[in-house]
Design a protein around this motif. Structure first.
Motif, mmCIF file in Angstrom:
data_model
loop_
_atom_site.group_PDB
_atom_site.id
_atom_site.type_symbol
_atom_site.label_atom_id
_atom_site.label_comp_id
_atom_site.label_asym_id
_atom_site.label_seq_id
_atom_site.Cartn_x
_atom_site.Cartn_y
_atom_site.Cartn_z
ATOM 1 N N SER A 63 -0.599 26.617 -14.978
ATOM 2 C CA SER A 63 -1.476 27.028 -13.668
ATOM 3 C C SER A 63 -2.805 27.274 -14.287
ATOM 4 O O SER A 63 -3.122 27.520 -15.397
ATOM 5 C CB SER A 63 -1.030 28.437 -13.302
ATOM 6 N N GLY A 64 -4.164 27.009 -13.225
ATOM 7 C CA GLY A 64 -5.222 26.963 -13.831
ATOM 8 C C GLY A 64 -5.649 25.933 -14.492
ATOM 9 O O GLY A 64 -6.928 25.680 -14.826
ATOM 10 N N CYS A 65 -4.990 24.704 -14.754
ATOM 11 C CA CYS A 65 -5.515 23.711 -15.357
ATOM 12 C C CYS A 65 -6.282 22.680 -14.504
ATOM 13 O O CYS A 65 -6.837 21.705 -14.972
ATOM 14 C CB CYS A 65 -4.373 22.864 -16.083
ATOM 15 N N GLY A 66 -6.314 22.845 -13.132
ATOM 16 C CA GLY A 66 -7.049 22.171 -12.454
ATOM 17 C C GLY A 66 -6.299 21.043 -11.584
ATOM 18 O O GLY A 66 -6.830 20.070 -11.116
ATOM 19 N N LYS A 67 -4.992 20.906 -11.852
ATOM 20 C CA LYS A 67 -4.317 19.914 -11.196
ATOM 21 C C LYS A 67 -4.392 19.948 -9.813
ATOM 22 O O LYS A 67 -4.654 18.827 -8.800
ATOM 23 C CB LYS A 67 -2.786 19.833 -11.645
ATOM 24 N N THR A 68 -4.313 20.845 -9.005
ATOM 25 C CA THR A 68 -4.438 21.228 -7.653
ATOM 26 C C THR A 68 -5.817 20.795 -7.286
ATOM 27 O O THR A 68 -5.851 19.926 -6.207
ATOM 28 C CB THR A 68 -4.055 22.737 -7.084
ATOM 29 N N THR A 69 -6.862 21.052 -7.787
ATOM 30 C CA THR A 69 -8.199 20.669 -7.430
ATOM 31 C C THR A 69 -8.356 19.294 -7.439
ATOM 32 O O THR A 69 -8.842 18.555 -6.715
ATOM 33 C CB THR A 69 -9.203 21.332 -8.436
ATOM 34 N N LEU A 70 -7.723 18.556 -8.613
ATOM 35 C CA LEU A 70 -7.962 17.332 -8.728
ATOM 36 C C LEU A 70 -7.204 16.585 -7.473
ATOM 37 O O LEU A 70 -7.569 15.579 -7.213
ATOM 38 C CB LEU A 70 -7.108 16.744 -10.210
ATOM 39 N N GLY A 71 -6.089 17.112 -6.904
ATOM 40 C CA GLY A 71 -5.409 16.176 -5.847
ATOM 41 C C GLY A 71 -6.074 16.426 -4.845
ATOM 42 O O GLY A 71 -6.419 15.336 -3.915
ATOM 43 N N VAL A 115 5.229 3.673 -0.949
ATOM 44 C CA VAL A 115 4.094 4.716 -1.137
ATOM 45 C C VAL A 115 3.663 4.810 -2.333
ATOM 46 O O VAL A 115 4.527 5.154 -3.506
ATOM 47 C CB VAL A 115 4.472 5.835 -0.223
ATOM 48 N N ALA A 116 2.223 5.047 -2.904
ATOM 49 C CA ALA A 116 2.008 5.779 -4.007
ATOM 50 C C ALA A 116 1.972 7.048 -4.020
ATOM 51 O O ALA A 116 1.428 7.612 -3.156
ATOM 52 C CB ALA A 116 0.651 4.960 -4.636
ATOM 53 N N PHE A 117 2.352 7.844 -5.100
ATOM 54 C CA PHE A 117 2.529 9.245 -5.366
ATOM 55 C C PHE A 117 1.496 9.629 -6.371
ATOM 56 O O PHE A 117 1.506 9.072 -7.334
ATOM 57 C CB PHE A 117 3.834 9.849 -5.400
ATOM 58 N N LEU A 118 0.731 10.829 -6.076
ATOM 59 C CA LEU A 118 0.225 11.738 -7.272
ATOM 60 C C LEU A 118 1.216 12.908 -7.114
ATOM 61 O O LEU A 118 1.201 13.771 -6.271
ATOM 62 C CB LEU A 118 -1.225 12.116 -7.179
ATOM 63 N N PHE A 119 2.175 12.978 -8.244
ATOM 64 C CA PHE A 119 3.018 14.029 -7.966
ATOM 65 C C PHE A 119 2.824 15.082 -8.981
ATOM 66 O O PHE A 119 2.906 14.838 -10.144
ATOM 67 C CB PHE A 119 4.436 13.418 -8.630
ATOM 68 N N ILE A 120 2.196 16.293 -8.357
ATOM 69 C CA ILE A 120 1.897 17.416 -9.156
ATOM 70 C C ILE A 120 2.913 18.447 -9.237
ATOM 71 O O ILE A 120 3.476 18.748 -8.324
ATOM 72 C CB ILE A 120 0.452 17.903 -8.432
ATOM 73 N N SER A 121 3.142 18.828 -10.923
ATOM 74 C CA SER A 121 4.186 19.697 -11.104
ATOM 75 C C SER A 121 3.635 20.364 -12.070
ATOM 76 O O SER A 121 3.216 19.925 -13.203
ATOM 77 C CB SER A 121 5.438 19.187 -10.930
ATOM 78 N N HIS A 122 4.123 21.611 -12.291
ATOM 79 C CA HIS A 122 4.154 22.415 -13.953
ATOM 80 C C HIS A 122 5.498 22.058 -14.464
ATOM 81 O O HIS A 122 5.753 22.440 -15.404
ATOM 82 C CB HIS A 122 3.888 23.898 -13.311
ATOM 83 N N ASP A 123 6.578 21.477 -13.561
ATOM 84 C CA ASP A 123 7.838 21.153 -14.301
ATOM 85 C C ASP A 123 7.855 19.910 -14.508
ATOM 86 O O ASP A 123 8.076 18.886 -13.825
ATOM 87 C CB ASP A 123 8.715 21.707 -13.053
ATOM 88 N N ILE A 124 7.809 19.654 -16.096
ATOM 89 C CA ILE A 124 7.752 18.513 -16.601
ATOM 90 C C ILE A 124 9.361 17.780 -16.391
ATOM 91 O O ILE A 124 9.272 16.431 -16.450
ATOM 92 C CB ILE A 124 7.642 18.549 -18.309
ATOM 93 N N GLY A 125 10.333 18.543 -16.106
ATOM 94 C CA GLY A 125 11.500 17.839 -15.955
ATOM 95 C C GLY A 125 11.510 16.855 -14.653
ATOM 96 O O GLY A 125 11.973 16.122 -14.436
ATOM 97 N N VAL A 126 10.972 17.814 -13.518
ATOM 98 C CA VAL A 126 10.826 17.194 -12.171
ATOM 99 C C VAL A 126 10.020 15.973 -12.339
ATOM 100 O O VAL A 126 10.310 14.819 -11.972
ATOM 101 C CB VAL A 126 10.314 18.273 -11.263
ATOM 102 N N VAL A 127 8.735 16.115 -13.050
ATOM 103 C CA VAL A 127 7.910 14.810 -13.082
ATOM 104 C C VAL A 127 8.569 13.564 -13.868
ATOM 105 O O VAL A 127 8.578 12.576 -13.339
ATOM 106 C CB VAL A 127 6.579 15.161 -13.605
#
Lengths: 282, 318, 671
Positions: free
Chosen positions: C388-396, C541-553
């Motif tokens: 959280s807070g690393c900027g991934k949502t902002t990047l999206g 479809v191309a995805f940018l898949f943002i997640s904190h859960d590396i297992g899901v990614v």
């Protein structure tokens, strides 16, 4: 929890029903006032001055021999108009201002909100006094003054509600479709904003009636011989010892109306406030 | 904290200055000639011209504004038109008497309102909570001026215990005479506000009681009294302070009404007098002073809030 | 278990609600010996939190509790709980930010139980509180004791909460989702701490969690709750290796796992929780169970099966039969297409605070996104991982031009995208959100929500639009019967599907999925992940898949980018990122993930100190302040450049490549 569980039909809170019944009855009397009043509310009768309540004059007579019941009936519409009219004005100005401030952010928001801060830095009655001091008093001016007094509060509340909603993802989804300001404010925000706004409006009517009648009481509302309740109470003061009914009749009527309107507001709050509704259970 | 105070004082100064512009603008720009207003509609043209000359009303507005504003900065509020005395001393004398009324009222409102609210919240659903809730309903909705009539009727006319109107300075009437004139005005002022404050204190206290940190405090094995007093109360008091700050504005409005009814020679009654008699210097000066007092009271509430709230008082991360 | 410390038998808890009596716990029994650790696992609505409150005697006043036995060290908790809680039973609640009183100093709150139960004088209790904070691994404990909760990071707060729970040296520690509100690297620190405390202090644990990996790390015994009933109970390792109850099998099969980064479909559990106001007399899982057979509607008792208790009459007969997996796999996948999205040097700063009257306030700036470049091909899934807070949502949001960039360019299909893009870009680039409750307008029906994009982009109207809505619903595996429904009439998983259908309505080429499955329970999450995988394979479809859960990614992405404080520190094909060479942060992130059946990984763990702080040094490597392997001056002074360590695999780190390659595999157990 399963969302498919049938939810029981909404039951209207008892407070809301009671309040609405009383307000409706008062509104009906106010509308019918001119026809059902036993006497002409403005007719002097110097032979019947300061008479206590009797079969002929249920609420007694005042210092000019006017029938207090007739005057109370004919004055009801003033209070209702003040409450509804002033609140309508504050809604009509405050809600768009608040929505725009929330939506535009930046400088628009700063300017709007700093103006609102300024208006709020004058206590409500004083702002009304100041506006009424420099113009001839009258019912509509009082309504306008009271309406303006409550613009800042309506602006603040609608801005806060809109800001809350604007941070919701469904608004972000609308932005991602490139929707314009109109669609976002009118289609996405407003339908969700009305429950808190309606609760606030209902409660605001109580305060508008209170403030309007206080201004009338101070002589800054409708002028004599108008039968506005606040004014009637003010006029009764010299006779308070010998003929208390002149002030008590409009005063108690005003209290009844205020308590009923307030009860409607509280009932609406019970019905619509999301904090009181079970979350996620529809 | 220092920066916070500096910022608050800066915005206070800005608000007060803007208030002078607003008051001046409303009085001078709204339709209708000031001189007409003062002299009434049957005044002769010559009389109006003379008055306009005397008051400097022919000067451009900004010159008039500056004359008035620089006067205020120097402590000169002009001369009362109806009493022919400097407005400043009149205003501040009246302010002192109003301040007595207001401070007694606000202390009562805070003490009784918060106490009742906490009692309700800690006794939810009991008979006393229900009675208080019902009382709040009632007292919030009844207008002050009607209370005035009722208490005068009851305590002054029927029982004859207390004087209906007037004021006795402490030096003349002694403590008892002075207090006698305060009891009725103060009690009508506080009834509605106590209802308001207790109502909102009840809900903020309930919110604190339902919080996770109160649950955690109970899980520590603290007795319920300690949980409520130490964990719930301090957090419930913060919103109460905000409510009381808002209520100061309502209180000022109430003072105008109450002073008029009880013929109490305070600032509120003076403002009504100034309006009735079109005494503009008195009106404008009084308005500015009330605004300043109100702004200072709000500032005091803000500071109190900041002092009690560690999030503002104590800065960032360790 | 004769001398059980905690001995619960036949515990039932019910709440009176508007809809009727909700039976939150039904006939639950469990026992924990001294020093033992019991995991209590279940999804939301399983009743696991009611269990903690029931043990503490802190259920709501409206709750009804019945039990055959509710004993702690031989005393009946129903009478003794007020005396025992805080002294002999410590509790750690889920969200440390909510569990600490914002108005009181940390030290005071930690010392409170000592004053209350041990009758210590305040100064001595405070001194002991400082010692406790130090034992919890808090640096500068004396200062922290003087601080207020808002001055501490989430991990520090949770350490303070644990210190409070341990103040009176309790024999039993109740942990209610103790790490759910924390980032994964901080979670790992807290789990290490709890493991150490259990070893050193012999304190018994009751760990309530939805996360099987955490339970596996800390607990020796396991209880699985489903809709208020215990369905399986026994030795944790055995149960996780060879589950016997169908629900346990389903939970394990639905788990996306980083150590199995593969393109196979997960096995979701269909349906939802039963109505707790009308408990079934038979098996309450039968409606969702693929092994349902005759006899399931008869009351099921907990029976001894293969060394544990199982509430299923088919447990023996099913043996090791796995939960059925859906048929299709990634084999049908189309090859990646041409370049679709190229972003160059995107940057965005946020100022803390603001407003023009506060101009003269000097406020820190946060570089939420600090010069990020990335690219995506048609049909490609790029996973973006970070805390959280690393900027991934902002990047999206920057990539969708939903917030304005301070710097950088975006090209979409070869064309530059302006800061205020046209409708064509809006149509082709869409977004799916995390929170299903917030992503749908509560006052719009499913039909209205799905029609709007069609109308807005002029894609269909009239009867054609009607058919299109049905087609979209079918795409997300929902029937047309959902058309008139409002969001509050749907479950979280259903709402999430509608959110996906709405994004698909405009037939986009690019989809940002911002934590799209994070708010869902494991069983529902698997179904939504499968749906997204189908879209990737079938629609290109191309995805940018943002997640904190590396297992899901790891489960869904072709490539993974790891983000830390606004910067991408490592990027490459999924398998390459999951194996050495690692960026030290990636290594720490991977070794922090609690995996089921991998408790032997302890020796290979790379642990970080502290948390991500929003503001930090302006120069140097953004990770330097937490990096356990930093090499000194270069890391402090100069930001490392991206270096290619293998084809398409790039790492931004000053460490020599050989050294990064020597790191142990963070996901595998070393013997």
């Amino acid at each position: 929890m399963s969302a498919t569980v049938a939810t029981p039909a909404h039951r209207l809170p008892r407070t809301l029903v009671t309040g609405l019944l009383v307000v409706g009855a008062i509104a009906l009397l106010a509308a019918l006032g001119p026809w059902i009043a036993p006497y002409d509310p403005d007719a002097f009768d110097m032979r019947a001055r300061l008479q206590p309540p009797s079969a002929a004059h249920w609420f007694g007579t005042d210092e000019f021999g006017r029938d207090v019941l007739s005057r109370v009936l004919s004055g009801a519409h003033h209070s209702i108009l003040m409450g509804v009219g002033a609140t309508a004005i504050s809604l009509a100005i405050g809600v768009p201002l608040g929505l725009i401030a929330a939506f535009r952010r930046g400088w628009t928001e700063e300017v709007v909100m700093r103006c609102i801060d300024l208006m709020i830095s004058l206590p409500p009655v004083l702002l009304g006094l100041l506006i009424l001091a420099v113009t001839e008093p009258g019912l509509w001016k009082t309504i306008l003054a009271v309406g303006l007094v409550y613009v800042p509060i309506m602006t603040r509340i609608s801005r806060a509600v809109a800001l809350d909603l604007l941070s919701e993802d469904f608004v972000e989804a609308a932005r991602a479709r490139g929707e314009g300001a109109y669609h976002i404010l009118v289609r996405e925000i407003l339908p969700n904003a009305w429950p808190p706004l309606i609760v606030e409006t209902a409660l605001r009517i109580t305060f508008a009636i209170l403030l309007g009648s206080a201004l009338s009481f101070l002589g800054l509302g409708p002028q004599p011989p108008a039968s506005e309740w606040g004014l009637m109470i003010a006029e009764s003061r010299p006779f308070i010892a010998e003929a208390p009914w002149i002030g008590l009749a409009p005063g108690l009527s005003l209290c009844l109306l205020l308590i009923a309107v307030n009860t409607v507001g509280e009932g609406l709050r019970d019905l619509l406030d999301p904090r009181l509704r079970g979350r996620g259970h529809g | 904290m220092g920066a916070f105070l500096l910022r608050r004082f800066a915005s206070l100064a800005f608000v007060l200055w803007a208030m002078t512009v607003l008051v001046f603008a409303i009085v001078h720009i709204l339709p209708g000639s000031v001189a007409h207003m003062i002299l009434g509609e049957y005044a002769t043209d010559a009389a109006i011209a003379a008055l306009e000359e005397r008051l400097g009303l022919n000067d451009p507005l900004y010159v008039q504004y500056w004359r008035w504003f620089s006067g205020i900065l120097a402590g000169d509020f002009g001369t009362s038109l109806t009493m022919d005395r400097p407005a400043g001393p009149l205003i501040f004398e009246a302010l002192g008497r109003s301040a007595v009324l207001a401070s007694i009222a606000i202390v009562l409102v805070a003490a009784i309102g918060i106490a009742l609210g906490i009692h309700s919240a800690t006794h939810v659903g009991t008979a006393s909570d229900r009675a208080l809730t019902l009382g709040q309903y009632f007292f919030i909705a009844v207008p002050e001026f009607f209370w005035c009539i009722l208490v005068i009727l009851f305590f002054a006319v029927w029982l004859g215990w207390l004087p209906a109107t007037g004021y006795t300075p402490l030096a003349e009437g002694g403590l008892l005479g002075w207090a006698k004139h305060l009891i009725l005005p103060v009690s009508t002022l506080v009834l509605g506000l106590i209802a308001h404050v207790s109502r909102l204190t009840r809900s903020s206290m309930l919110e604190a009681i339902e919080s996770r940190y109160v649950l955690a405090a109970r899980a520590k094995g603290l007795p319920e009294r300690t949980v409520l007093r130490r964990h719930a109360l301090p957090n419930a008091l913060l919103p109460a302070i905000t409510v009381i700050a808002v209520d100061i504005g309502i209180l000022i409005g109430g003072i105008v009404v109450v002073e008029s009814v009880f013929a109490y020679p305070g600032l509120g009654r003076m403002l009504v007098y100034a309006i009735e008699n079109q005494d503009l210097p008195l009106l404008m000066g009084g308005m500015i002073v009330v605004t300043a007092v109100y702004a200072l009271a709000n500032l005091a509430a803000d500071i109190l809030y900041a002092v009690l709230n560690p999030r503002i008082r104590v800065g960032g991360a360790v | 278990m004769a001398e059980a410390l905690l001995d619960v038998a036949g515990l039932s808890v019910s709440y009176a609600t508007r809809r009727g009596l909700v039976h939150a716990l039904q006939d639950v029994s469990l026992a924990i010996p001294r020093g033992g650790a019991m995991g209590l696992v279940g999804e939301s609505g399983s009743g696991k939190s009611s269990m903690v409150l029931a043990l503490l005697g802190l259920l709501d006043k409206g709750a009804r509790l019945e039990a055959d036995r509710l004993d702690f060290a031989g005393e009946d908790l129903r009478q003794a709980c007020a005396r025992l809680r805080g002294s002999r039973i410590g509790t750690v609640f889920q969200d440390p930010a909510a569990a600490l009183n914002p108005a009181l100093r940390i030290g005071f709150q930690v010392a409170e139980p000592l004053v209350q139960h041990r009758r210590l004088p305040q100064p001595i209790a405070l001194a002991r509180a400082v010692e406790l904070l130090a034992e919890m691994g808090i640096p500068r404990p004396a200062e922290v004791a003087q601080a207020y909760p808002h001055q501490l990071s989430g991990g520090m707060k949770q350490r303070a909460v644990i210190a409070t729970a341990l103040a009176c040296e309790p024999e039993l520690l109740l942990l209610d989702e103790p790490t759910t509100a924390l980032d994964v690297t901080v979670e790992a620190q807290i789990l290490d701490l709890l493991e150490r405390l259990r070893r050193d202090r012999q304190v018994a644990l009751l760990l309530v969690s939805h996360n099987l990996g955490i339970v596996d790390r800390l607990c020796d015994r396991l209880t699985v709750l489903y809709a208020g009933r215990v369905v399986e109970q026994g030795d944790a390792a055995t149960m996780l290796r060879a589950p016997r109850h169908p629900y346990t099998r389903g939970l394990l099969a639905a788990l996306p796992r980083a150590d199995r980064g593969q393109l196979q479909r997960l096995a979701p559990i269909p349906g939802g929780l039963p109505d707790l106001t009308r408990p079934e007399s038979g098996c309450n899982f039968a409606a969702r169970c693929p092994f349902r057979a005759e006899g399931c509607d008869a009351p099921q008792a907990l029976r001894d099966v293969a060394g544990r208790a199982v509430r299923c009459h088919r447990a023996e007969e099913l043996g090791d039969t796995p939960w059925p997996r859906p048929g299709h796999t990634a084999a049908q996948r189309a090859p990646l297409g041409a370049m679709l999205l190229e972003a160059e040097g995107l940057a965005r700063r946020f100022r803390l605070g603001g407003g023009f009257l506060q101009m003269f306030r000097s406020r820190a700036e946060v570089r939420a996104v600090d010069g990020v470049s990335l690219s995506l091909r048609r049909g490609e899934v790029l996973g973006l991982v970070g805390e959280s807070g690393c900027g991934k949502t902002t990047l999206g949001r920057l990539l969708l031009r939903l917030i304005e960039a301070d710097a950088g360019t975006i090209r979409f299909d070869g064309q530059p995208v302006s800061p205020r893009p046209d409708a064509a870009f809006r149509r082709r680039a869409q977004i799916v959100f995390q929170n299903p409750d917030s992503s749908l307008n509560p006052r719009q029906t499913v039909e209205q929500a799905l029609l709007r994009p069609l109308v807005r982009f002029g894609l269909a109207s009239g009867a054609a639009a009607d058919r299109e809505v049905d087609r979209l619903l079918e795409r997300v595996r929902l029937s047309p019967a959902y058309r008139p429904r409002y969001p509050h009439q749907m479950s979280g998983g259903e709402k999430q599907r509608i959110g996906i259908a709405r994004a698909l309505a405009s037939r986009p080429d690019f989809l940002v999925c911002d934590e799209a499955v994070s708010a869902l329970d494991v069983s529902v999450q698997a179904a939504v992940l499968n749906l997204l995988a189908d879209l990737r394979d079938e629609l290109g479809v191309a995805f940018l898949f943002i997640s904190h859960d590396i297992g899901v990614v790891a489960h869904i992405a072709d490539r993974i980018a790891v983000m830390y404080r606004g910067v991408i520190v490592e990027e490459g094909p999924t398998q390459a990122v999951l194996a050495p060479p690692y960026h030290p942060y990636t290594q720490a992130l991977l070794s922090a993930v609690p995996l089921v059946g991998q408790s032997g990984r302890a020796t290979t763990r790379l642990r970080l100190v502290g948390d991500v702080s929003a503001t930090g040094p302006a120069s140097g490597c953004p990770f330097a302040h937490r990096c356990p392997v930093k090499i000194g001056a270069p890391c402090e002074r100069q930001a490392p450049a991206m270096r290619e360590v293998a084809v398409g695999h790039r790492i931004a780190c000053h460490l020599p490549i050989e050294e990064m390659a020597r790191a142990p595999h963070a996901l595998m157990a070393t013997e």
